[in-house]
Design a protein around this motif. Structure first.
Motif, PDB file in Angstrom:
ATOM      1  N   ILE A  17       1.920-142.839 104.936  1.00 38.18           N
ATOM      2  CA  ILE A  17       0.847-141.963 104.473  1.00 38.18           C
ATOM      3  C   ILE A  17       1.280-140.525 104.760  1.00 38.18           C
ATOM      4  CG2 ILE A  17      -1.619-141.392 104.640  1.00 38.18           C
ATOM      5  CD1 ILE A  17      -0.989-144.318 103.721  1.00 38.18           C
ATOM      6  N   GLY A  18       1.462-139.741 103.722  1.00 43.63           N
ATOM      7  CA  GLY A  18       1.889-138.339 103.882  1.00 43.63           C
ATOM      8  C   GLY A  18       0.660-137.462 104.093  1.00 43.63           C
ATOM      9  N   ALA A  19       0.368-137.171 105.376  1.00 42.71           N
ATOM     10  CA  ALA A  19      -0.766-136.277 105.707  1.00 42.71           C
ATOM     11  C   ALA A  19      -0.172-135.022 106.326  1.00 42.71           C
ATOM     12  CB  ALA A  19      -1.719-136.989 106.667  1.00 42.71           C
ATOM     13  N   ASP A  20       0.893-134.518 105.687  1.00 41.13           N
ATOM     14  CA  ASP A  20       1.681-133.445 106.294  1.00 41.13           C
ATOM     15  C   ASP A  20       1.377-132.070 105.683  1.00 41.13           C
ATOM     16  OD1 ASP A  20       2.860-134.569 104.044  1.00 41.13           O
ATOM     17  OD2 ASP A  20       4.911-134.287 104.706  1.00 41.13           O
ATOM     18  N   GLY A  21       0.133-131.894 105.245  1.00 38.30           N
ATOM     19  CA  GLY A  21      -0.358-130.556 104.932  1.00 38.30           C
ATOM     20  C   GLY A  21       0.143-129.969 103.621  1.00 38.30           C
ATOM     21  N   ILE A  22      -0.205-128.708 103.411  1.00 39.69           N
ATOM     22  CA  ILE A  22       0.050-128.048 102.119  1.00 39.69           C
ATOM     23  C   ILE A  22       1.546-127.933 101.801  1.00 39.69           C
ATOM     24  CG2 ILE A  22      -0.094-125.702 103.109  1.00 39.69           C
ATOM     25  CD1 ILE A  22      -1.501-124.868 100.454  1.00 39.69           C
ATOM     26  N   HIS A  23       2.392-127.865 102.854  1.00 41.58           N
ATOM     27  CA  HIS A  23       3.842-127.773 102.609  1.00 41.58           C
ATOM     28  C   HIS A  23       4.496-129.152 102.727  1.00 41.58           C
ATOM     29  CE1 HIS A  23       3.344-123.456 102.588  1.00 41.58           C
ATOM     30  NE2 HIS A  23       2.727-123.527 103.751  1.00 41.58           N
ATOM     31  N   SER A  24       3.782-130.184 102.361  1.00 42.24           N
ATOM     32  CA  SER A  24       4.182-131.584 102.569  1.00 42.24           C
ATOM     33  C   SER A  24       5.590-131.927 102.062  1.00 42.24           C
ATOM     34  CB  SER A  24       3.177-132.478 101.833  1.00 42.24           C
ATOM     35  OG  SER A  24       3.645-133.800 101.749  1.00 42.24           O
ATOM     36  N   ALA A  25       6.389-132.504 102.977  1.00 45.28           N
ATOM     37  CA  ALA A  25       7.722-132.978 102.592  1.00 45.28           C
ATOM     38  C   ALA A  25       7.606-134.270 101.783  1.00 45.28           C
ATOM     39  CB  ALA A  25       8.558-133.220 103.853  1.00 45.28           C
ATOM     40  N   VAL A  26       6.592-135.074 102.101  1.00 44.81           N
ATOM     41  CA  VAL A  26       6.413-136.350 101.389  1.00 44.81           C
ATOM     42  C   VAL A  26       6.058-136.063  99.924  1.00 44.81           C
ATOM     43  CG1 VAL A  26       5.088-138.502 101.314  1.00 44.81           C
ATOM     44  CG2 VAL A  26       5.669-137.483 103.538  1.00 44.81           C
ATOM     45  N   ARG A  27       5.167-135.103  99.731  1.00 43.54           N
ATOM     46  CA  ARG A  27       4.781-134.735  98.357  1.00 43.54           C
ATOM     47  C   ARG A  27       5.968-134.138  97.599  1.00 43.54           C
ATOM     48  NH1 ARG A  27      -0.539-132.204  95.987  1.00 43.54           N
ATOM     49  NH2 ARG A  27       0.228-130.787  94.401  1.00 43.54           N
ATOM     50  N   ALA A  28       6.775-133.320  98.297  1.00 42.59           N
ATOM     51  CA  ALA A  28       7.915-132.678  97.624  1.00 42.59           C
ATOM     52  C   ALA A  28       8.878-133.743  97.099  1.00 42.59           C
ATOM     53  CB  ALA A  28       8.620-131.727  98.587  1.00 42.59           C
ATOM     54  N   GLN A  29       9.031-134.849  97.858  1.00 39.71           N
ATOM     55  CA  GLN A  29       9.907-135.912  97.364  1.00 39.71           C
ATOM     56  C   GLN A  29       9.229-136.707  96.238  1.00 39.71           C
ATOM     57  OE1 GLN A  29      11.846-138.443 100.245  1.00 39.71           O
ATOM     58  NE2 GLN A  29      12.156-140.068  98.721  1.00 39.71           N
ATOM     59  N   MET A  30       7.919-136.940  96.402  1.00 37.52           N
ATOM     60  CA  MET A  30       7.199-137.742  95.393  1.00 37.52           C
ATOM     61  C   MET A  30       7.111-136.992  94.055  1.00 37.52           C
ATOM     62  SD  MET A  30       3.369-139.372  95.766  1.00 37.52           S
ATOM     63  CE  MET A  30       3.623-140.213  97.298  1.00 37.52           C
ATOM     64  N   HIS A  31       6.975-135.657  94.139  1.00 37.24           N
ATOM     65  CA  HIS A  31       6.834-134.840  92.917  1.00 37.24           C
ATOM     66  C   HIS A  31       7.855-133.710  92.968  1.00 37.24           C
ATOM     67  CE1 HIS A  31       3.232-136.919  91.611  1.00 37.24           C
ATOM     68  NE2 HIS A  31       2.793-136.863  92.852  1.00 37.24           N
ATOM     69  N   PRO A  32       9.142-134.039  92.763  1.00 35.48           N
ATOM     70  CA  PRO A  32      10.186-133.026  92.950  1.00 35.48           C
ATOM     71  C   PRO A  32      10.051-131.834  91.996  1.00 35.48           C
ATOM     72  CG  PRO A  32      11.088-135.072  92.022  1.00 35.48           C
ATOM     73  CD  PRO A  32       9.666-135.349  92.375  1.00 35.48           C
ATOM     74  N   HIS A  33       9.345-132.014  90.890  1.00 32.39           N
ATOM     75  CA  HIS A  33       9.225-130.905  89.938  1.00 32.39           C
ATOM     76  C   HIS A  33       7.853-130.239  90.011  1.00 32.39           C
ATOM     77  CE1 HIS A  33      13.019-132.268  88.525  1.00 32.39           C
ATOM     78  NE2 HIS A  33      12.527-133.451  88.222  1.00 32.39           N
ATOM     79  N   GLN A  34       7.157-130.427  91.148  1.00 32.13           N
ATOM     80  CA  GLN A  34       5.828-129.825  91.245  1.00 32.13           C
ATOM     81  C   GLN A  34       5.931-128.301  91.150  1.00 32.13           C
ATOM     82  OE1 GLN A  34       3.754-130.125  95.011  1.00 32.13           O
ATOM     83  NE2 GLN A  34       5.644-130.024  96.194  1.00 32.13           N
ATOM     84  N   ALA A  35       4.840-127.683  90.672  1.00 32.80           N
ATOM     85  CA  ALA A  35       4.812-126.225  90.559  1.00 32.80           C
ATOM     86  C   ALA A  35       4.847-125.608  91.953  1.00 32.80           C
ATOM     87  CB  ALA A  35       3.530-125.823  89.837  1.00 32.80           C
ATOM     88  N   PRO A  36       5.364-124.371  92.058  1.00 28.76           N
ATOM     89  CA  PRO A  36       5.313-123.715  93.377  1.00 28.76           C
ATOM     90  C   PRO A  36       3.863-123.484  93.797  1.00 28.76           C
ATOM     91  CG  PRO A  36       6.146-122.207  91.672  1.00 28.76           C
ATOM     92  CD  PRO A  36       5.972-123.549  91.026  1.00 28.76           C
ATOM     93  N   ILE A  37       3.687-123.124  95.075  1.00 23.52           N
ATOM     94  CA  ILE A  37       2.348-122.824  95.590  1.00 23.52           C
ATOM     95  C   ILE A  37       1.647-121.833  94.658  1.00 23.52           C
ATOM     96  CG2 ILE A  37       1.286-121.426  97.435  1.00 23.52           C
ATOM     97  CD1 ILE A  37       2.053-123.611  99.072  1.00 23.52           C
ATOM     98  N   ASN A  38       0.357-122.056  94.421  1.00 21.25           N
ATOM     99  CA  ASN A  38      -0.397-121.158  93.552  1.00 21.25           C
ATOM    100  C   ASN A  38      -1.141-120.118  94.395  1.00 21.25           C
ATOM    101  OD1 ASN A  38      -2.119-120.301  91.207  1.00 21.25           O
ATOM    102  ND2 ASN A  38      -3.690-121.210  92.525  1.00 21.25           N
ATOM    103  N   TRP A  39      -0.987-118.846  94.007  1.00 23.01           N
ATOM    104  CA  TRP A  39      -1.693-117.772  94.689  1.00 23.01           C
ATOM    105  C   TRP A  39      -2.317-116.866  93.653  1.00 23.01           C
ATOM    106  CZ3 TRP A  39       0.273-112.486  96.406  1.00 23.01           C
ATOM    107  CH2 TRP A  39      -0.702-111.837  97.172  1.00 23.01           C
ATOM    108  N   GLY A  40      -3.650-116.715  93.745  1.00 28.38           N
ATOM    109  CA  GLY A  40      -4.354-115.909  92.738  1.00 28.38           C
ATOM    110  C   GLY A  40      -4.492-114.452  93.127  1.00 28.38           C
ATOM    111  N   GLY A  41      -3.918-114.028  94.265  1.00 31.00           N
ATOM    112  CA  GLY A  41      -3.970-112.616  94.649  1.00 31.00           C
ATOM    113  C   GLY A  41      -4.979-112.293  95.745  1.00 31.00           C
ATOM    114  N   SER A  42      -5.617-113.326  96.343  1.00 31.98           N
ATOM    115  CA  SER A  42      -6.567-113.042  97.437  1.00 31.98           C
ATOM    116  C   SER A  42      -5.882-113.207  98.790  1.00 31.98           C
ATOM    117  CB  SER A  42      -7.733-114.025  97.423  1.00 31.98           C
ATOM    118  OG  SER A  42      -8.496-113.836  96.292  1.00 31.98           O
TER     119      SER A  42
END
Ligand code: FAD
Length: 440
Positions: free
Chosen positions: A162-187
């Motif tokens: 279970i990947g509960a490793d937060g917003i910078h998740s390594a588990v997610r990065a492997q599961m979705h290698p082409h995920q978009a970079p972190i989104n920042w709307g300017g706040s």
């Protein structure tokens, strides 16, 4: 007995709630946490009634929650002219069977940690153990690749990860290698805690300003009986039109309050002095308001994402920690039906990924603070009576809609049966029992 544990990457609120849930239903687990030492980091967070219900079903009492926070009584939005835009009671005062709590994030994490050690034992948590990847094991289950703080690397075999490793998740990065970079709307948000007199109901969440520049504050402790002062958690927030990408480096960076106080220098009313509130904090944390684009799925065979790793959201809805707790309980519920198996993970994904992905996008659009956008659009923030700008029925409908989407609409939550029936155990189900027999 299940021979291999479920491995949980990350000992934050999501990971620890998962471990306590798995223990409750009879599934062995091991939490791998990257930091060397568990410390009570962060400032205030909100626990919505749906999450408080789940914590109580996990045997965490209101008396224990009272030690780390306060039950919220009111949620209010106030315009820059100091007039109320919206207010409503919260928690039991709003008719929920459970309170809503405003708590210190780090103290909640430490409470869950204490419960883990007490109930499962210290062997259930390895600190200084960063999960760096996973592979499906040929004999079934999953081999979890771990980098230890002492420089050693190894693989730990689990039935599931279970990947509960937060917003910078390594588990997610492997599961979705082409995920978009972190989104920042300017706040950018600056957060801190100041000892001050609580206002309004004494336990009110107040959002004041516009959707582009506001302060949010609420007490996270009861008032000291001698001084009348409580710990007030505050968030000061500014949105830039042309955000400078370099600011994204400042993830939870400690800064002096002088570095941003000028944005709020004239925010004083006879009932509130925002500059004094900000100046009263020992220190402040600066962090950009970031989230991640939803992904099409949270599961890859024996591996699932949970909490911020699955659905990092803007904190506008105050539901990131609450949703992480709910995720853990839904995971436990599907395991009671289908065992600690990839089939259960697929059910978990089917139940949560779609609706929570919609919630991510909704929070990006200002979440419940969207009412402040409407005020701005309709009258530029100048009004005497809010009813002339947004009729009461429209304000109520807006908020009811948000709560329904976030899973804490009062009637449906009160009516819903417990996510995990009391006493439910994973091995009682035929699929689980069959797997247990197969594992010897
Ligand atoms: C230090 C910190 C302070 C925070 N402060 C606030 C706050 O003041 N207010 C607020 O609203 N939200 C705060 N948050 C975010 C909030 O806690 C989460 O949005 C919410 O609780 C969901 O929790 P989570 O367990 O999914 O993720 P997180 O709380 O981010 O927990 C993830 C955990 O995983 C660990 N980890 C990360 N990568 C790995 C890895 N590869 N292997 C093993 N372990 C790993 C992290 O050290 C952390 O303990 C904070 C998060 C952190 C980490």
């Amino acid at each position: 007995m299940i021979s291999r544990p479920v491995v949980i990457a990350g000992g934050g609120i999501g990971g620890l709630a998962t471990a306590l849930t798995l223990h409750q239903i009879g599934v062995p687990c091991l939490v791998l946490e990257a930091v060397r030492e568990m410390r009570p980091l962060g400032v205030g967070i909100n626990l919505q009634p749906n999450a408080v219900r789940e914590l109580q079903d996990l045997g965490i009492t209101e008396a224990e929650l009272d030690r780390i926070g306060v039950p919220a009584r009111e949620w209010a939005l106030v315009g820059l002219n100091g007039h109320d835009v919206y207010s409503e009671p919260r928690g039991r005062m709003a008719g929920y069977h459970w309170s809503q709590y405003a708590v210190h994030r780090g103290r909640l994490q430490m409470l869950l940690h204490e419960k883990l050690i007490e109930r499962i034992g210290p062997q259930a948590l390895q600190t200084g153990a960063r999960v760096v990847g996973y592979r499906r094991a040929s004999a079934g289950g999953v081999a979890v690749q771990v980098a230890h703080a002492n420089g050693a690397h190894d693989e730990i075999h689990g039935s599931l990860l279970i990947g509960a490793d937060g917003i910078h998740s390594a588990v997610r990065a492997q599961m979705h290698p082409h995920q978009a970079p972190i989104n920042w709307g300017g706040s950018i948000m600056w957060r801190g805690v100041t000892w001050a007199k609580p206002i309004r109901s004494g336990a009110s969440f107040v959002g004041l300003g516009t959707h582009r520049q506001r302060v949010v504050f609420y007490p996270i402790s009861p008032p000291d009986p001698n001084t009348g002062l409580a710990m007030i958690n505050w968030i000061a927030e500014v949105t830039w039109d042309h955000p400078d990408e370099k600011m994204l480096n400042g993830w939870f960076r400690q800064v002096p309050t002088d570095s941003f106080l000028h944005h709020f220098a004239d925010w004083t009313w006879d009932w509130l002095d925002v500059p004094a509130l900000i100046r009263g904090a020992e220190y402040a944390f600066e962090n950009p308001m970031i989230d991640r684009d939803p992904v099409p799925g949270w599961v890859d065979g024996p591996v699932a994402l949970l909490g911020d790793a699955a659905h990092a959201m803007y904190p506008t809805g105050s539901n990131g920690a609450s949703q992480a707790i709910v995720d853990a309980r839904v995971l436990g519920a599907v395991m009671c039906e289908a065992g600690a198996t990839p089939e259960a993970l697929a059910q978990y994904d089917a139940r949560l990924c779609g609706p929570i992905s919609k919630l991510i996008l909704r929070n990006r659009g200002a979440g419940p603070f969207g009412l402040l956008n409407l005020v701005d659009e309709r009258c530029g923030g100048n009004f005497d009576h809010i009813d002339e700008v947004i009729p009461a029925a429209e304000r109520d409908a807006f908020m009811a809609d948000y709560k329904a989407a976030a899973g804490f609409a009062v009637e449906s939550l009160n009516r819903a049966p417990p996510t995990i029936p009391p006493g439910a155990r994973v091995a009682e189900h035929p699929i689980a029992a069959e797997r247990l027999r197969a594992e010897g």
